[in-house]
Design an enzyme around this catalytic site. Structure first.
Site, short mmCIF file in Angstrom:
data_model
loop_
_atom_site.label_atom_id
_atom_site.label_comp_id
_atom_site.label_asym_id
_atom_site.label_seq_id
_atom_site.Cartn_x
_atom_site.Cartn_y
_atom_site.Cartn_z
N GLN A 8 50.65 26.11 21.53
CA GLN A 8 50.37 26.17 23.07
C GLN A 8 50.98 25.94 24.44
O GLN A 8 50.79 25.01 24.51
CB GLN A 8 48.74 25.65 23.38
CG GLN A 8 48.10 26.71 24.19
CD GLN A 8 46.67 26.71 24.62
OE1 GLN A 8 46.07 25.93 24.02
NE2 GLN A 8 46.32 26.87 25.50
N PHE A 9 51.97 26.71 24.15
CA PHE A 9 53.08 26.19 25.18
C PHE A 9 52.44 26.19 26.39
O PHE A 9 52.98 25.94 27.74
CB PHE A 9 54.34 27.87 25.78
CG PHE A 9 54.08 28.75 25.72
CD1 PHE A 9 54.42 29.11 27.31
CD2 PHE A 9 53.44 29.53 25.76
CE1 PHE A 9 53.89 30.24 28.03
CE2 PHE A 9 53.43 30.64 25.62
CZ PHE A 9 53.29 30.84 27.21
N THR A 10 51.76 26.74 26.95
CA THR A 10 50.77 27.09 28.19
C THR A 10 50.26 25.51 29.20
O THR A 10 50.49 24.90 30.34
CB THR A 10 49.01 28.44 28.26
OG1 THR A 10 48.13 27.79 27.40
CG2 THR A 10 49.78 29.47 28.42
#
Length: 150
Positions: A78-80
């Site tokens: 989850q890059f966010t």
């Protein structure tokens, strides 16, 4: 690496309406990788995750680890999690590692988790649009950043 750990009684992840990962009792781990992260971060976090005493013992006290209860792990990229929100209202994802860096490190992280847990780790699909479902047990949610080891 920044992670969000949720103690779950069950969790699953779908890609294109197909379940690609599913666990019963254990931990769902959301994983955000930044450019400065290394294999050392992955190894440190894996040990921390598998040995955190966040499961109830016989007296209802959080005194057991994932390893102690033979629990499962669902790890989802989850890059966010690397979002910067200091300026304005639109998050900046500049610190998030690009796929050529993030994918190998994510795969290494999953391998480290498997080694520490002594079992296969379920995953989502890196870079895919995923639908995550879970039942947070407790609720217990913990955030750990490998840049804050001390």
């Amino acid at each position: 690496m920044r992670i969000v750990i949720q103690r779950v009684s069950q969790a699953s992840v779908k890609v294109d309406s197909v379940i690609v990962g599913r666990i019963e009792q254990g931990l769902m781990v959301l994983v955000g990788i930044e450019n400065a992260d290394t294999l050392e971060d992955a190894e440190w976090l894996s040990k921390k995750i598998c040995n955190l005493r966040i499961f109830d013992d016989e007296e209802g006290v959080m005194n057991k680890s994932l390893v102690d209860i033979d629990g499962n792990i669902l790890a989802i990229s989850q890059f966010t999690l690397q979002a910067k929100t200091k300026k304005g209202n639109r998050p900046s994802y500049i610190p998030a590692a690009k796929p050529d860096v993030a994918i190998p490190l994510y795969n290494s992280f999953v391998s480290c988790l498997e080694k520490e847990a002594g079992k296969k780790v379920q995953t989502g699909k890196f870079g895919a649009e995923m639908k995550v479902s879970l039942i947070n047990d407790g609720p217990v949610t913990i955030i750990i950043d490998s840049k804050n080891k001390e």
